[in-house]
Scaffold this active site. Sequence first.
Site, mmCIF file in Angstrom:
data_model
loop_
_atom_site.group_PDB
_atom_site.id
_atom_site.type_symbol
_atom_site.label_atom_id
_atom_site.label_comp_id
_atom_site.label_asym_id
_atom_site.label_seq_id
_atom_site.Cartn_x
_atom_site.Cartn_y
_atom_site.Cartn_z
ATOM 1 N N ASP A 12 0.908 -1.177 -0.077
ATOM 2 C CA ASP A 12 -0.306 -0.043 -0.129
ATOM 3 C C ASP A 12 0.576 0.982 -0.071
ATOM 4 O O ASP A 12 1.935 1.124 0.682
ATOM 5 C CB ASP A 12 -0.707 0.142 1.251
ATOM 6 N N GLY A 15 0.894 5.244 -4.586
ATOM 7 C CA GLY A 15 0.254 6.286 -5.361
ATOM 8 C C GLY A 15 0.086 7.426 -4.294
ATOM 9 O O GLY A 15 0.641 8.631 -4.933
ATOM 10 N N TRP A 17 3.016 7.572 -2.552
ATOM 11 C CA TRP A 17 4.218 8.082 -2.724
ATOM 12 C C TRP A 17 5.016 8.766 -4.313
ATOM 13 O O TRP A 17 5.233 9.948 -4.143
ATOM 14 C CB TRP A 17 4.821 6.671 -3.205
ATOM 15 N N ARG A 25 0.950 8.787 -10.211
ATOM 16 C CA ARG A 25 0.490 7.231 -9.941
ATOM 17 C C ARG A 25 1.173 6.377 -9.928
ATOM 18 O O ARG A 25 1.660 5.235 -9.494
ATOM 19 C CB ARG A 25 -1.119 7.129 -9.467
ATOM 20 N N HIS A 29 3.623 3.005 -9.120
ATOM 21 C CA HIS A 29 3.580 1.960 -8.872
ATOM 22 C C HIS A 29 4.528 1.327 -9.450
ATOM 23 O O HIS A 29 5.113 -0.143 -9.846
ATOM 24 C CB HIS A 29 2.418 1.313 -10.230
ATOM 25 N N SER A 57 -6.584 -6.726 -6.210
ATOM 26 C CA SER A 57 -7.662 -6.946 -5.559
ATOM 27 C C SER A 57 -8.707 -7.218 -6.758
ATOM 28 O O SER A 57 -8.826 -6.030 -7.474
ATOM 29 C CB SER A 57 -7.986 -6.001 -4.381
ATOM 30 N N TRP A 61 -10.782 -2.950 -9.273
ATOM 31 C CA TRP A 61 -11.308 -3.149 -11.481
ATOM 32 C C TRP A 61 -11.739 -1.251 -11.223
ATOM 33 O O TRP A 61 -11.805 -0.536 -12.412
ATOM 34 C CB TRP A 61 -11.670 -4.056 -11.369
ATOM 35 N N LEU A 123 12.873 -19.184 -2.725
ATOM 36 C CA LEU A 123 11.674 -18.725 -2.033
ATOM 37 C C LEU A 123 10.093 -19.343 -2.760
ATOM 38 O O LEU A 123 10.292 -18.952 -4.333
ATOM 39 C CB LEU A 123 12.175 -17.291 -1.916
ATOM 40 N N SER A 188 -8.188 -5.850 4.766
ATOM 41 C CA SER A 188 -8.758 -5.134 3.376
ATOM 42 C C SER A 188 -9.371 -6.542 2.163
ATOM 43 O O SER A 188 -8.768 -6.445 1.059
ATOM 44 C CB SER A 188 -7.602 -4.351 2.417
ATOM 45 N N GLU A 199 -0.131 -13.241 13.038
ATOM 46 C CA GLU A 199 0.860 -11.369 13.539
ATOM 47 C C GLU A 199 0.537 -10.693 12.875
ATOM 48 O O GLU A 199 1.015 -10.680 11.244
ATOM 49 C CB GLU A 199 2.458 -11.280 14.066
#
Length: 236
Positions: A12, A15, A17, A25, A29, A57, A61, A123, A188, A199
Site C-alpha cells: 500500500d 499512489g 508515494w 500514480r 506502481h 484485488s 478494477w 523462495l 482489506s 501476527e
Amino acid sequence: MNIPNHVAIILDGNGRWAKAKGLPRTAGHVQGAKTVEQICEDAYNMGIQYLTIYAFSTENWTRPDSEVATLMNLLRNYMKNSIKRAQKNNMCVRVIGDKSRLAEDLQQSIAQLEQETRENTGLHFQIAINYGGRDELRRAVTKLAEQVAAGTLKPDDMSEELIAATLDTAGIPDPDLLIRTSGEQRISNFLLWQTSYAELYFTPVLWPDFNKNELAKAVEAYQKRDRRYGLVKEES
C-alpha cells in the site's frame, strides 16, 4: 532465531508515494514493482520460505482505466521477465486469485511461469492477482457444493482441512506474519481464512520505500510476540 516461515504483505502507498514527489500514480506502481523484486531476495536471504503479496484485488478494477492498464502492463512485464529471474534465483512462483477475468495472454504467461518454476526449491512466491478473500471463499464453497450435489461429497465430511485444500493457497502454509505498509490498519479482504492466527504488523512506510531494514523491523516485532505452536499463546 525465530524467522516467520510465511510472510504476507499488503502493498500500500504507491499512489501517495508518487503524489508526494509530484509524479503520476503510475510512477508509484512502477517503483513499487521494483521494490517487490528486491524484497523477494531480501526475504529469502533472511530465511523466509514463503512470501505472498497482494498485487491486484478484485476491487482494484474500479480504479481509473489508465491506472488499471498500467498495473496490467506491469504484471505483463513481470511475467515476461520473471521466468529467467525465477530460475536464476531458484524461486517457485504461483498466482492466486480468479485468473479467468485476466486477458488471455496474461493467463498464458502465468500458466507458463507456474509450470516452469514449480520444481524450484528456493523462495515460494505467491502473487495475488484479481484476488479477494471473500471471493476465494465463495469459489471454494461453490466447488464443494457442486461435489455435494453430485453425490461425491457428504456434508458431514466437510472439514477445515477440506476447505483449506479447496482454497487458492492449497498446499501453502498459513502466513505467520501479515505486513501492511502506508499506515492503514486493516486487512482489506486479503487471505481472510489463512491469516486467522497471523501476527499483524502495520508500518507508516509507503511501499516503494519499504526495504530490507523495514522488513527486518517487521520480523523483529514478530519475534517479540508470544506464540506457542504457531498459534497465539493463551492467557493464563
